[in-house]
Motif scaffolding. Structure first.
Motif, PDB file in Angstrom:
ATOM      1  N   HIS A  80       1.084  14.977  52.497  1.00  0.00           N
ATOM      2  CA  HIS A  80       1.474  13.595  52.237  1.00  0.00           C
ATOM      3  C   HIS A  80       0.269  12.664  52.410  1.00  0.00           C
ATOM      4  O   HIS A  80      -0.004  11.830  51.556  1.00  0.00           O
ATOM      5  N   ILE A  81      -0.476  12.841  53.474  1.00  0.00           N
ATOM      6  CA  ILE A  81      -1.652  12.008  53.733  1.00  0.00           C
ATOM      7  C   ILE A  81      -2.715  12.275  52.674  1.00  0.00           C
ATOM      8  O   ILE A  81      -3.335  11.359  52.152  1.00  0.00           O
ATOM      9  N   ASP A  82      -2.916  13.533  52.315  1.00  0.00           N
ATOM     10  CA  ASP A  82      -3.936  13.890  51.341  1.00  0.00           C
ATOM     11  C   ASP A  82      -3.638  13.298  49.970  1.00  0.00           C
ATOM     12  O   ASP A  82      -4.549  12.832  49.285  1.00  0.00           O
ATOM     13  N   ILE A  83      -2.390  13.331  49.547  1.00  0.00           N
ATOM     14  CA  ILE A  83      -2.033  12.815  48.227  1.00  0.00           C
ATOM     15  C   ILE A  83      -2.320  11.322  48.144  1.00  0.00           C
ATOM     16  O   ILE A  83      -2.838  10.820  47.145  1.00  0.00           O
ATOM     17  N   ILE A  84      -2.006  10.601  49.182  1.00  0.00           N
ATOM     18  CA  ILE A  84      -2.272   9.163  49.192  1.00  0.00           C
ATOM     19  C   ILE A  84      -3.770   8.907  49.033  1.00  0.00           C
ATOM     20  O   ILE A  84      -4.192   8.076  48.224  1.00  0.00           O
ATOM     21  N   ALA A  85      -4.584   9.643  49.784  1.00  0.00           N
ATOM     22  CA  ALA A  85      -6.033   9.465  49.701  1.00  0.00           C
ATOM     23  C   ALA A  85      -6.563   9.885  48.334  1.00  0.00           C
ATOM     24  O   ALA A  85      -7.385   9.187  47.744  1.00  0.00           O
ATOM     25  N   LEU A  86      -6.067  11.009  47.827  1.00  0.00           N
ATOM     26  CA  LEU A  86      -6.540  11.493  46.535  1.00  0.00           C
ATOM     27  C   LEU A  86      -6.171  10.536  45.394  1.00  0.00           C
ATOM     28  O   LEU A  86      -6.916  10.376  44.438  1.00  0.00           O
ATOM     29  N   ALA A  87      -5.011   9.903  45.524  1.00  0.00           N
ATOM     30  CA  ALA A  87      -4.517   9.055  44.439  1.00  0.00           C
ATOM     31  C   ALA A  87      -5.188   7.684  44.390  1.00  0.00           C
ATOM     32  O   ALA A  87      -5.168   7.026  43.341  1.00  0.00           O
ATOM     33  N   GLN A  88      -5.758   7.234  45.492  1.00  0.00           N
ATOM     34  CA  GLN A  88      -6.253   5.856  45.567  1.00  0.00           C
ATOM     35  C   GLN A  88      -7.292   5.497  44.501  1.00  0.00           C
ATOM     36  O   GLN A  88      -7.180   4.430  43.878  1.00  0.00           O
ATOM     37  N   PRO A  89      -8.311   6.330  44.230  1.00  0.00           N
ATOM     38  CA  PRO A  89      -9.271   5.946  43.194  1.00  0.00           C
ATOM     39  C   PRO A  89      -8.619   5.787  41.815  1.00  0.00           C
ATOM     40  O   PRO A  89      -8.917   4.830  41.084  1.00  0.00           O
ATOM     41  N   ARG A  99      -4.335  -4.497  34.963  1.00  0.00           N
ATOM     42  CA  ARG A  99      -4.188  -5.755  35.714  1.00  0.00           C
ATOM     43  C   ARG A  99      -2.761  -5.963  36.225  1.00  0.00           C
ATOM     44  O   ARG A  99      -2.326  -7.087  36.452  1.00  0.00           O
ATOM     45  N   GLU A 100      -2.056  -4.850  36.408  1.00  0.00           N
ATOM     46  CA  GLU A 100      -0.719  -4.905  36.994  1.00  0.00           C
ATOM     47  C   GLU A 100      -0.702  -4.112  38.298  1.00  0.00           C
ATOM     48  O   GLU A 100      -1.623  -3.341  38.578  1.00  0.00           O
ATOM     49  N   THR A 101       0.332  -4.324  39.093  1.00  0.00           N
ATOM     50  CA  THR A 101       0.462  -3.632  40.380  1.00  0.00           C
ATOM     51  C   THR A 101       0.808  -2.159  40.166  1.00  0.00           C
ATOM     52  O   THR A 101       1.654  -1.819  39.330  1.00  0.00           O
ATOM     53  N   VAL A 102       0.142  -1.299  40.926  1.00  0.00           N
ATOM     54  CA  VAL A 102       0.360   0.151  40.842  1.00  0.00           C
ATOM     55  C   VAL A 102       0.956   0.624  42.168  1.00  0.00           C
ATOM     56  O   VAL A 102       0.439   0.300  43.238  1.00  0.00           O
ATOM     57  N   GLN A 117      -0.214   1.132  47.507  1.00  0.00           N
ATOM     58  CA  GLN A 117      -0.116   0.134  46.436  1.00  0.00           C
ATOM     59  C   GLN A 117      -1.479  -0.461  46.109  1.00  0.00           C
ATOM     60  O   GLN A 117      -2.292  -0.712  47.007  1.00  0.00           O
ATOM     61  N   PHE A 118      -1.731  -0.663  44.830  1.00  0.00           N
ATOM     62  CA  PHE A 118      -2.877  -1.436  44.354  1.00  0.00           C
ATOM     63  C   PHE A 118      -2.302  -2.690  43.714  1.00  0.00           C
ATOM     64  O   PHE A 118      -1.564  -2.620  42.735  1.00  0.00           O
ATOM     65  N   VAL A 119      -2.630  -3.854  44.272  1.00  0.00           N
ATOM     66  CA  VAL A 119      -1.976  -5.106  43.880  1.00  0.00           C
ATOM     67  C   VAL A 119      -2.688  -5.752  42.691  1.00  0.00           C
ATOM     68  O   VAL A 119      -3.922  -5.820  42.645  1.00  0.00           O
ATOM     69  N   ALA A 239      -3.799   8.252  34.286  1.00  0.00           N
ATOM     70  CA  ALA A 239      -3.919   8.307  35.751  1.00  0.00           C
ATOM     71  C   ALA A 239      -3.202   9.528  36.316  1.00  0.00           C
ATOM     72  O   ALA A 239      -3.685  10.159  37.267  1.00  0.00           O
ATOM     73  N   LYS A 240      -2.056   9.869  35.753  1.00  0.00           N
ATOM     74  CA  LYS A 240      -1.325  11.064  36.185  1.00  0.00           C
ATOM     75  C   LYS A 240      -2.187  12.312  36.023  1.00  0.00           C
ATOM     76  O   LYS A 240      -2.282  13.135  36.941  1.00  0.00           O
ATOM     77  N   VAL A 241      -2.835  12.442  34.878  1.00  0.00           N
ATOM     78  CA  VAL A 241      -3.700  13.588  34.620  1.00  0.00           C
ATOM     79  C   VAL A 241      -4.849  13.631  35.634  1.00  0.00           C
ATOM     80  O   VAL A 241      -5.193  14.689  36.173  1.00  0.00           O
ATOM     81  N   GLU A 242      -5.433  12.467  35.920  1.00  0.00           N
ATOM     82  CA  GLU A 242      -6.562  12.413  36.853  1.00  0.00           C
ATOM     83  C   GLU A 242      -6.152  12.837  38.262  1.00  0.00           C
ATOM     84  O   GLU A 242      -6.847  13.597  38.929  1.00  0.00           O
ATOM     85  N   ILE A 243      -5.000  12.344  38.720  1.00  0.00           N
ATOM     86  CA  ILE A 243      -4.531  12.685  40.077  1.00  0.00           C
ATOM     87  C   ILE A 243      -4.171  14.148  40.176  1.00  0.00           C
ATOM     88  O   ILE A 243      -4.552  14.853  41.128  1.00  0.00           O
ATOM     89  N   GLU A 244      -3.452  14.665  39.189  1.00  0.00           N
ATOM     90  CA  GLU A 244      -3.037  16.068  39.234  1.00  0.00           C
ATOM     91  C   GLU A 244      -4.239  17.002  39.148  1.00  0.00           C
ATOM     92  O   GLU A 244      -4.218  18.096  39.738  1.00  0.00           O
ATOM     93  N   ALA A 245      -5.286  16.599  38.450  1.00  0.00           N
ATOM     94  CA  ALA A 245      -6.505  17.416  38.399  1.00  0.00           C
ATOM     95  C   ALA A 245      -7.150  17.519  39.776  1.00  0.00           C
ATOM     96  O   ALA A 245      -7.656  18.567  40.169  1.00  0.00           O
ATOM     97  N   LEU A 246      -7.133  16.405  40.525  1.00  0.00           N
ATOM     98  CA  LEU A 246      -7.702  16.414  41.873  1.00  0.00           C
ATOM     99  C   LEU A 246      -6.869  17.284  42.809  1.00  0.00           C
ATOM    100  O   LEU A 246      -7.404  18.016  43.643  1.00  0.00           O
ATOM    101  N   VAL A 247      -5.540  17.200  42.678  1.00  0.00           N
ATOM    102  CA  VAL A 247      -4.659  17.990  43.523  1.00  0.00           C
ATOM    103  C   VAL A 247      -4.852  19.490  43.277  1.00  0.00           C
ATOM    104  O   VAL A 247      -4.791  20.298  44.203  1.00  0.00           O
ATOM    105  N   ALA A 248      -5.109  19.845  42.026  1.00  0.00           N
ATOM    106  CA  ALA A 248      -5.226  21.260  41.652  1.00  0.00           C
ATOM    107  C   ALA A 248      -6.530  21.893  42.105  1.00  0.00           C
ATOM    108  O   ALA A 248      -6.667  23.113  42.058  1.00  0.00           O
ATOM    109  N   ARG A 249      -7.506  21.096  42.522  1.00  0.00           N
ATOM    110  CA  ARG A 249      -8.798  21.665  42.911  1.00  0.00           C
ATOM    111  C   ARG A 249      -8.701  22.471  44.188  1.00  0.00           C
ATOM    112  O   ARG A 249      -7.942  22.152  45.075  1.00  0.00           O
TER     113      ARG A 249
END
Length: 249
Positions: A80-89, A99-102, A117-119, A239-249
């Protein structure tokens, strides 16, 4: 002999993973025979692996059946902690691109909980405090994660999903199941003022492996949502593709 041992070890791991996946959407548990049927493994094999997994607290067995154990919950908490960190970039890039909230939300059954959240930098924007819980049936991230559940799990959840937040909230099991079928087909969920008036969202479930389940979402004012929809969806899918690629490493 080494090659044979490695092959046998890989087979044991694969079979254990099959058992864990079979129990992932079975909070009430399964009997030994039902688990053997669900995994298509011999009952003797299932019994042997289940016994070993119980010893390691990966599984537990009570009067209701065999369930996922506390050791998996501890591993999920670490993930859970790792996913949050991995997803932030990727979230920051998505936020700057649209230019919308994520939002990043985690599955909690009848609710999803905002964990990161990214505001938006725009004057008119949508924000919620981190740790806010949203009913799963009336927010885009909740519906995206509902669509990931088995039909059996949905049968248990649907009676709990009746709260009407706005006049657009889906309130019947029939309409919600139709929406879930559409989400499964198109691969994303949309909320058009179903959770709050003037607020829309679009979301995708993230494939993060065994453990917690997450959804990535964009929240935007209704007056901008439809005119930007194609751009929001394309950016979200990237963004989904980018995050899932990081998780799969």
């Amino acid at each position: 002999m080494v090659a044979d041992s490695e092959g046998n070890g890989s087979q044991v791991i694969a079979r254990a993973a099959t058992i864990l996946r079979a129990l992932e959407d079975q909070p009430a548990g399964l009997s030994m025979s039902a688990l053997a049927k669900a995994t298509a493994l011999p009952r003797t094999t299932v019994h042997r692996l289940v016994t070993s997994l119980i010893t390691q607290q990966m599984l537990l067995q009570d009067s209701d059946g065999i369930k996922l154990g506390p050791a998996l919950a501890r591993l999920a908490a670490s993930a859970h902690i790792d996913i949050i960190a991995l997803a932030q970039p990727a979230m920051a890039t998505l936020g700057r691109r649209t230019r919308e909230t994520v939002d990043l939300c985690v599955w909690r059954g009848s609710h999803t909980v905002l964990v990161s959240q990214f505001v938006s930098d725009q004057e008119l924007r949508v924000t919620s405090p981190v740790s806010t819980a949203f009913p799963s049936h009336c927010a885009a991230h909740g519906k995206a994660l509902l669509a990931q559940q088995s039909d059996e799990a949905l049968d248990v959840l649907l009676p709990q999903l009746t709260e009407a937040r706005t006049s657009n909230t889906l309130q019947t099991g029939k309409t919600l199941l139709a929406e879930i079928a559409l989400i499964r087909q198109q691969g994303y969920a949309v909320d058009r003022e179903e959770h709050a008036r003037g607020v829309c969202g679009i979301s995708v479930a993230l494939q993060t492996g065994v453990g917690e389940r997450y959804a990535l979402a964009i929240a935007a004012p209704a007056l901008r949502f439809d005119e930007q929809f194609a751009h929001l969806l394309a950016s979200l899918l990237q963004a989904k593709v980018e995050i899932e690629a990081l998780v799969a490493r």
